[in-house]
Design a protein around this motif. Structure first.
Motif, PDB file in Angstrom:
ATOM      1  N   CYS A  25       0.835  -1.187   0.000  1.00  0.00           N
ATOM      2  CA  CYS A  25       0.000   0.000   0.000  1.00  0.00           C
ATOM      3  C   CYS A  25       0.879   1.250   0.000  1.00  0.00           C
ATOM      4  N   HIS A  64       0.300   4.193   0.855  1.00  0.00           N
ATOM      5  CA  HIS A  64       0.130   5.146   1.959  1.00  0.00           C
ATOM      6  C   HIS A  64       0.938   4.753   3.188  1.00  0.00           C
ATOM      7  N   LEU A  90      -2.107   1.347  -5.120  1.00  0.00           N
ATOM      8  CA  LEU A  90      -3.496   1.368  -4.670  1.00  0.00           C
ATOM      9  C   LEU A  90      -4.196   0.209  -5.378  1.00  0.00           C
ATOM     10  N   GLN A  91      -5.111  -0.430  -4.706  1.00  0.00           N
ATOM     11  CA  GLN A  91      -5.802  -1.560  -5.336  1.00  0.00           C
ATOM     12  C   GLN A  91      -6.528  -1.126  -6.608  1.00  0.00           C
ATOM     13  N   GLU A  92      -7.127   0.059  -6.564  1.00  0.00           N
ATOM     14  CA  GLU A  92      -7.861   0.556  -7.738  1.00  0.00           C
ATOM     15  C   GLU A  92      -6.928   0.683  -8.944  1.00  0.00           C
ATOM     16  N   CYS A 141      -2.858  -2.516   6.374  1.00  0.00           N
ATOM     17  CA  CYS A 141      -2.980  -1.216   7.045  1.00  0.00           C
ATOM     18  C   CYS A 141      -4.355  -1.057   7.690  1.00  0.00           C
ATOM     19  N   ARG A 181      -3.088  -2.233  12.125  1.00  0.00           N
ATOM     20  CA  ARG A 181      -2.967  -0.871  12.658  1.00  0.00           C
ATOM     21  C   ARG A 181      -4.259  -0.110  12.343  1.00  0.00           C
ATOM     22  N   GLY A 182      -4.284   1.148  12.780  1.00  0.00           N
ATOM     23  CA  GLY A 182      -5.412   2.010  12.424  1.00  0.00           C
ATOM     24  C   GLY A 182      -6.745   1.422  12.858  1.00  0.00           C
TER      25      GLY A 182
END
Ligand SMILES: Nc1nc2c(ncn2[C@@H]2O[C@H](COP(=O)(O)OP(=O)(O)OP(=O)(O)O)[C@@H](O)[C@H]2O)c(=O)[nH]1
Ligand SMILES: [Zn+2]
Length: 189
Positions: A78, A80, A119-121, A150, A154-155
């Motif tokens: 990812c 991000h 990004l998956q997209e 992610c 986490r998050g």
């Protein structure tokens, strides 16, 4: 690995270890920056490859019906958080004018596209657009299901949550019947 600055990654990993309060000189961590640099070179090697190149391998076969390679496992990072997301890609297309590609090339395109900060997209649309551009088929349908670390470790911490992305091009943008047929093949055990 020619385009990867392994020394720079090593330096950066050493700095991260120091920054989180570790001692990069303790025995167990001495080779860690080197290992991580090689690992990153491997995980991001798709940055130096073009998925379109695989679709130069074409065979002239009179098959203008569905081709689907499903359950292609992939691992990506990812962009991000630089933690993994992983799952399965399903790649379908309907060849035109007898232009079919090697089945493994569909899986290779998934692999190359996934091995970048992503990004998956974007993985989904890059694969679909590469096939459209290179093979000029009647249509393409790419479906990806993945779990994002992610969102797991986490998050928001929601293990098991799956993200599904789907990109249709050509006649598959409008042909709902054909899309549902492909989805039923994807769900078939
Ligand atoms: N659209 C999309 N979002 C992603 C993907 N991978 C991770 N994300 C999301 O990227 C977003 C980044 O949001 P930020 O608010 O900038 O970062 P953050 O504070 O770490 O966000 P949280 O994950 O909610 O804690 C998060 O909602 C992630 O779930 C992906 O492949 N596609
Ligand atoms: Zn993330």
């Amino acid at each position: 690995m020619a385009n990867v600055d392994l020394n720079k990654i090593e330096e950066a990993v050493k700095m991260i270890l120091e920054a989180v309060g570790e001692d990069p000189n303790r025995e167990g961590l001495l080779d860690t920056p080197k290992r991580v640099s090689k690992m990153y070179a491997e995980m991001f090697e798709g940055l130096h490859q073009d998925p379109k190149e695989y679709f130069q391998t074409v065979f002239n076969e009179n098959h203008e019906e569905l081709v689907l390679v499903k359950d292609i496992p992939f691992y990506s990072m990812c962009e991000h958080h630089l933690v993994p997301f992983y799952g399965k890609a399903h790649v379908a297309y309907i060849p035109r004018n007898g232009v079919v590609t090697g089945l493994s090339k569909l899986a290779r395109a998934v692999e190359t596209t996934a091995r970048r900060p992503q990004l998956q997209e974007r993985i989904t649309s890059t694969i679909a657009d590469s096939i459209m551009e290179m093979l000029n088929p009647y249509g393409v349908y790419v479906v990806i299901e993945a779990e994002h670390m992610c969102m797991t470790m986490r998050g928001i911490k929601k293990p098991g949550a799956k993200t599904v992305t789907a990109v249709a091009r050509g006649i598959l943008e409008t042909d709902e019947v054909k899309r549902s047929e492909i989805l039923s093949f994807i769900q078939m055990k």
